[in-house]
Structure formats: C-alpha cells, structure tokens
Design a protein around this motif. Sequence first.
Motif, PDB file in Angstrom:
ATOM      1  N   TYR A 125      -8.115   8.214  -9.208  1.00  0.00           N
ATOM      2  CA  TYR A 125      -7.399   6.938  -9.175  1.00  0.00           C
ATOM      3  C   TYR A 125      -7.941   5.975  -8.120  1.00  0.00           C
ATOM      4  O   TYR A 125      -7.282   5.000  -7.783  1.00  0.00           O
ATOM      5  CB  TYR A 125      -5.908   7.197  -8.951  1.00  0.00           C
ATOM      6  CG  TYR A 125      -5.263   7.834 -10.156  1.00  0.00           C
ATOM      7  CD1 TYR A 125      -4.879   7.070 -11.239  1.00  0.00           C
ATOM      8  CD2 TYR A 125      -5.088   9.225 -10.210  1.00  0.00           C
ATOM      9  CE1 TYR A 125      -4.311   7.651 -12.367  1.00  0.00           C
ATOM     10  CE2 TYR A 125      -4.517   9.820 -11.330  1.00  0.00           C
ATOM     11  CZ  TYR A 125      -4.134   9.022 -12.407  1.00  0.00           C
ATOM     12  OH  TYR A 125      -3.577   9.608 -13.521  1.00  0.00           O
ATOM     13  N   SER A 167      -0.523   3.905  -9.722  1.00  0.00           N
ATOM     14  CA  SER A 167      -1.839   3.259  -9.793  1.00  0.00           C
ATOM     15  C   SER A 167      -1.837   2.060 -10.728  1.00  0.00           C
ATOM     16  O   SER A 167      -2.635   1.135 -10.561  1.00  0.00           O
ATOM     17  CB  SER A 167      -2.898   4.271 -10.243  1.00  0.00           C
ATOM     18  OG  SER A 167      -2.663   4.682 -11.573  1.00  0.00           O
ATOM     19  N   ARG A 168      -0.938   2.053 -11.706  1.00  0.00           N
ATOM     20  CA  ARG A 168      -0.895   0.968 -12.688  1.00  0.00           C
ATOM     21  C   ARG A 168       0.140  -0.104 -12.343  1.00  0.00           C
ATOM     22  O   ARG A 168       0.239  -1.107 -13.050  1.00  0.00           O
ATOM     23  CB  ARG A 168      -0.597   1.539 -14.072  1.00  0.00           C
ATOM     24  CG  ARG A 168      -1.715   2.440 -14.601  1.00  0.00           C
ATOM     25  CD  ARG A 168      -1.284   3.227 -15.810  1.00  0.00           C
ATOM     26  NE  ARG A 168      -2.321   4.186 -16.204  1.00  0.00           N
ATOM     27  CZ  ARG A 168      -2.120   5.226 -17.015  1.00  0.00           C
ATOM     28  NH1 ARG A 168      -0.913   5.440 -17.517  1.00  0.00           N
ATOM     29  NH2 ARG A 168      -3.105   6.046 -17.309  1.00  0.00           N
ATOM     30  N   ASP A 226      -0.443  -0.721  -4.474  1.00  0.00           N
ATOM     31  CA  ASP A 226      -1.843  -0.329  -4.383  1.00  0.00           C
ATOM     32  C   ASP A 226      -1.873   1.126  -3.923  1.00  0.00           C
ATOM     33  O   ASP A 226      -1.588   1.421  -2.759  1.00  0.00           O
ATOM     34  CB  ASP A 226      -2.572  -1.230  -3.385  1.00  0.00           C
ATOM     35  CG  ASP A 226      -4.072  -0.935  -3.320  1.00  0.00           C
ATOM     36  OD1 ASP A 226      -4.558  -0.139  -4.145  1.00  0.00           O
ATOM     37  OD2 ASP A 226      -4.738  -1.505  -2.439  1.00  0.00           O
ATOM     38  N   LEU A 227      -2.146   2.031  -4.857  1.00  0.00           N
ATOM     39  CA  LEU A 227      -2.233   3.454  -4.516  1.00  0.00           C
ATOM     40  C   LEU A 227      -3.530   3.677  -3.764  1.00  0.00           C
ATOM     41  O   LEU A 227      -4.608   3.724  -4.360  1.00  0.00           O
ATOM     42  CB  LEU A 227      -2.172   4.314  -5.779  1.00  0.00           C
ATOM     43  CG  LEU A 227      -2.315   5.824  -5.561  1.00  0.00           C
ATOM     44  CD1 LEU A 227      -1.221   6.365  -4.655  1.00  0.00           C
ATOM     45  CD2 LEU A 227      -2.314   6.563  -6.908  1.00  0.00           C
ATOM     46  N   THR A 228      -3.422   3.813  -2.455  1.00  0.00           N
ATOM     47  CA  THR A 228      -4.622   3.873  -1.618  1.00  0.00           C
ATOM     48  C   THR A 228      -4.875   5.248  -1.024  1.00  0.00           C
ATOM     49  O   THR A 228      -5.973   5.488  -0.509  1.00  0.00           O
ATOM     50  CB  THR A 228      -4.505   2.874  -0.453  1.00  0.00           C
ATOM     51  OG1 THR A 228      -3.361   3.206   0.348  1.00  0.00           O
ATOM     52  CG2 THR A 228      -4.358   1.450  -0.968  1.00  0.00           C
ATOM     53  N   ALA A 287       1.075   9.595  -9.990  1.00  0.00           N
ATOM     54  CA  ALA A 287      -0.242   8.964  -9.849  1.00  0.00           C
ATOM     55  C   ALA A 287      -0.480   7.885 -10.905  1.00  0.00           C
ATOM     56  O   ALA A 287      -0.879   6.763 -10.563  1.00  0.00           O
ATOM     57  CB  ALA A 287      -1.341  10.021  -9.876  1.00  0.00           C
ATOM     58  N   ARG A 308       0.858  -1.191   0.000  1.00  0.00           N
ATOM     59  CA  ARG A 308       0.000   0.000   0.000  1.00  0.00           C
ATOM     60  C   ARG A 308       0.888   1.233   0.000  1.00  0.00           C
ATOM     61  O   ARG A 308       1.772   1.383   0.849  1.00  0.00           O
ATOM     62  CB  ARG A 308      -0.885   0.012   1.237  1.00  0.00           C
ATOM     63  CG  ARG A 308      -1.844  -1.175   1.356  1.00  0.00           C
ATOM     64  CD  ARG A 308      -2.465  -1.189   2.747  1.00  0.00           C
ATOM     65  NE  ARG A 308      -1.428  -1.252   3.784  1.00  0.00           N
ATOM     66  CZ  ARG A 308      -1.635  -0.999   5.074  1.00  0.00           C
ATOM     67  NH1 ARG A 308      -2.840  -0.659   5.502  1.00  0.00           N
ATOM     68  NH2 ARG A 308      -0.640  -1.103   5.943  1.00  0.00           N
ATOM     69  N   ALA A 354      -8.442   6.283  -4.939  1.00  0.00           N
ATOM     70  CA  ALA A 354      -7.760   6.323  -3.650  1.00  0.00           C
ATOM     71  C   ALA A 354      -8.562   7.181  -2.676  1.00  0.00           C
ATOM     72  O   ALA A 354      -9.589   7.764  -3.033  1.00  0.00           O
ATOM     73  CB  ALA A 354      -6.342   6.881  -3.808  1.00  0.00           C
TER      74      ALA A 354
END
Length: 296
Positions: A46, A21-22, A27-29, A17, A2, A48
């Motif tokens: 995204y 995110s990809r 895990d871009l939270t 970002a 995370r 989040a």
Amino acid sequence: MRIGLLGTGPWARAAHAPALSRHEGLDLTAVWGRRPDAARELADRYGARAYDDVDALLDAVDAVAVALPPAVQAELAVRAARAGRHLLLDKPLATTVAQGRAVVEAAERAGVASVVFFTVRFTAETAGWIGEQARRADWFTARAEWLGAVFTGDSPFAGSPWRREKGALWDVGPHALSVLLPVLGGVRRVAAASRGPGDTVHVVLDHAGGASSTLTLSLTAPPAAAGAAVELRGGSGVTRLPESAESAETALARAADALLAAARTGRRHPCDAAFGLEVTETLAAAEALLDGAAPA
C-alpha cells in the motif's frame, strides 16, 4: 490526516489496509506489526513505510488504526493517546474494565478523538435501523443471536489465540451490545449468564430503559446454523435488524469518516472509547457470572 496501521493479521489485510489506503481524507503512511516481515509486506503493498518501533511510528502520524488482539490494542491505544494521536479502534476495546478505563482516561486527558469500529453501527442499513428504533421508547424486550462458525467452519480467524481464550462472549458479544444499548439503554444489571455447547453463552440483561434482553452468542455453531439476528418487541410491534450486503471495508471507511469528523469538531462520536468501555463493563459482568463470581 496521516494514519498508521497497527496490526497485519487477516482483519487488517481484509478491511483496514484497503479502506484506509483508499480513503480521500486519510494518508496511510505507516504500518507496524508484531511480525516485522508481515508489516513490511503489507506496507509495500500500500505504499506505506514499515516500522519496527511503535513509538517511532507514533512520531510520524496524526492517528492510528488498530487491528490487534484487545489486550494488545488497549496497551498501544494508551500510548498513542498520550502521544496525541487520534484512535480508530476495533471491538472489543479491551477484555478487562481496567484496560478499557485506561484507554478512555488517556484519550480524555490528551483531548484526542476516538471511534471503536462496531461493524453494524457503520453499515448503512443497520445503522439507519438502529437510529430509528432508538427514537422509540416503548420497547418491552429483545433477543439477539450472534452465531458464528469460526471454529467449526473455514474461517481465517480460527487460529486466533485470543478468540480461543475468550470465546464468543468477547468476540461477537460486542456486536450484539452495539445494537441493543443505543436502543434499550445501558445495562442496569446482568441478570443471568450460562454456558451452552462449545463456547456458546446465554446472557440476560436488564436495561436502564426498563426493557430486558437475551443474548445467545457462539463461535462454535454448525456452519448451517450460523448467522446473526436481532428482534425487538414492544408497543410499536415487532421489528428485526435488516441484513446488509455492504463489505467490512465500506463500513470501516465510514468509521474513518466518523473519526475525521470527531477530530475536526471536537464532538465525541456515539461509538467512542467511552461506549467501548460500557460494552466491556457489561461483558466483564457476564463473564464473572459465568465463572461463578459476583459481578463487580
């Protein structure tokens, strides 16, 4: 893993970002920014969560990526490291040696991994070239020219207050040093520094490996004259840094790969916070000469 993003400016939107995110291993939270509205907008885009409080974000992630001015980055990186969070940082690490040293010490004490995103060190063509040249020991001299048109052209970074205050030395100087230091060795002495037109600076370095180098750095070059070039000369002949068509997003994804590997194995990456501090020390010494003071 995370990961939370600290920052919502042009660099965060263009590179951080989308890359984070990809990324399959991340895990871009979480997103935090100095402008809450911008943080909410970027987080929503995204999938989040936007946070108004940095410490609350740190409680919710395993790592942070920072896309903020260097002085702000250094302060928040110390807080994140003390909270046990791995660090994906931007260049320059800091704009004072004390700030940079504080980040390194906090990361070492907490045992967290750190990677500083020097773009050319994470672009396939340029990273491969740097590694190849570093294996040779007969370099005599080098020159690096990093000429930007941030303040003379149409750049999304033209409104950046810290760039206007610190200029090319601190913005593009780290790029040049990220190429020269692994090839020629650390800087033994900043031999000279002088100012040119606009924010242009010229710097002469003596390297631990015995070679010398010259840097010409600017954010105020005419747009038609902008560009970056590094040339090495020695017993092996003459070689020049190759151009790359890779995006910053792709390079940042490789930096994220490096952070994940360092966190998993416990082995430091060559572009960790300690290397970022080495770059900061060189830039601070050059700045002292430009300001007429003896380097510390």
